[in-house]
Design an enzyme around this catalytic site. Sequence first.
Site, PDB file in Angstrom:
ATOM      1  N   CYS A 138       0.835  -1.205   0.000  1.00 25.12           N
ATOM      2  CA  CYS A 138       0.000   0.000   0.000  1.00 25.12           C
ATOM      3  C   CYS A 138       0.872   1.259   0.000  1.00 25.12           C
ATOM      4  CB  CYS A 138      -0.915  -0.011   1.222  1.00 25.12           C
ATOM      5  SG  CYS A 138      -1.880   1.487   1.380  1.00 25.12           S
ATOM      6  N   CYS A 141      -0.499   4.167   2.218  1.00 30.61           N
ATOM      7  CA  CYS A 141      -0.308   3.958   3.657  1.00 30.61           C
ATOM      8  C   CYS A 141       1.155   4.173   4.059  1.00 30.61           C
ATOM      9  CB  CYS A 141      -0.686   2.536   4.071  1.00 30.61           C
ATOM     10  SG  CYS A 141      -2.119   1.861   3.254  1.00 30.61           S
ATOM     11  N   ASP A 142       2.078   3.678   3.260  1.00 33.30           N
ATOM     12  CA  ASP A 142       3.459   3.559   3.723  1.00 33.30           C
ATOM     13  C   ASP A 142       4.463   4.449   2.993  1.00 33.30           C
ATOM     14  OD1 ASP A 142       2.649   1.657   5.551  1.00 33.30           O
ATOM     15  OD2 ASP A 142       2.862   0.027   4.114  1.00 33.30           O
TER      16      ASP A 142
END
Length: 334
Positions: A138, A141-142
């Site tokens: 992701c 997200c990261d």
Amino acid sequence: MSETIKKTRVVIIGSGPAGLTAALYTARALYDTVVITGKYLGGQIATTSDVDNFPGFPEGIQGPELTERMKQQAEKFGAQFVFDEVKEVDFEHGSPFTVRTYNETYLADSVVVTIGASPRHLNIPGEIEYTGYGVSYCATCDGFFFRNKDIIVVGGGDSALQEGIFLTKFAKSVTIVHRRDSLRASIDLQKKAFANPKISFVWDTLIDEIKGETLEGGIRRTTGVTLRNLKTDAVREHPIDGVFVFIGYDPNSRIFGTQLATNDDGYMLVDDHMRTSVPGVYAGGEIHDFTFRQAITAAGQGCAAALSAIHYLQANEDNLQTLDLPAVEVVAEA
Ligand code: NAP
């Protein structure tokens, strides 16, 4: 320990664009609607960065914002959201259908399944060990954790290129490792990726292993990968700070066992009205669609599934009695 079974007209399993659109339609048709979101609200689109092909947003929109807006629109008409995962269902005895989450049991006259698909894993040594410590599925997200770092993106499809381009906002370099020498991504994304000075490609190559180390305090970090050229079989070590994997998705159909018909790959079979093999149960989005897989097609299929559910409820109003059933106390398993 006892639990109360909750009764509702419609349960929607999943909260991606298909589920959120289905919820909007059934709630707006004044049917009590409960959306069981799954582990993450929004599904895959909520982990997508720039969405520039969802009609109505000429400037583009971030996946999480699109999710939030769709949720608010469904809530405006009364849809209720339950942040939980479905662990099992009983569709075999017809309506009312039983849907069990980890915390509650629901009875519903109709169910719309929009549970989507999950990212595929490479299934190589080091992948599980370093997930969350340099290995990610992701970018939204990261990506932030990889500022000024060197990262690899695996895959040659739209996801790999789109997320690879997004990751150049943070990373010092993005190396796209692809198992062939041509991409399956759209020409538009290919042009953008080839023009991006931070992106380079390694062709005909697979990752054999992800390597890392454990720092003081037990924190792990990814330090490199072993690359294998599929044409020459040459193997080399490549230092890297992170590996983002975008190699496709698998349908999340396991919880239904054999209760709903699927194809050999686990994608749910539906007819042109989004009817599954069980009357009263409908499906839309990537749980059945392995061809188009767009947020907008998922939303359209969620809409069609909801309209079919509404027609089913209307046509069977005299026989469907979930809401008339007495409140039930059941003893939950310890
Ligand atoms: P995809 O199109 O199935 O591409 C998966 C990629 O991963 C392929 O290049 C494949 O290689 C590679 N791959 C598969 N298994 C692998 C393995 N074990 N090891 C190494 N590489 C592997 O998946 P996707 O990119 O996630 O896209 C899924 C769908 O969503 C597509 O229909 C796509 O159009 C859509 N999508 C659209 C957008 C957009 O329009 N902006 C964005 C994201 C996704 P091969 O090419 O050799 O098969």
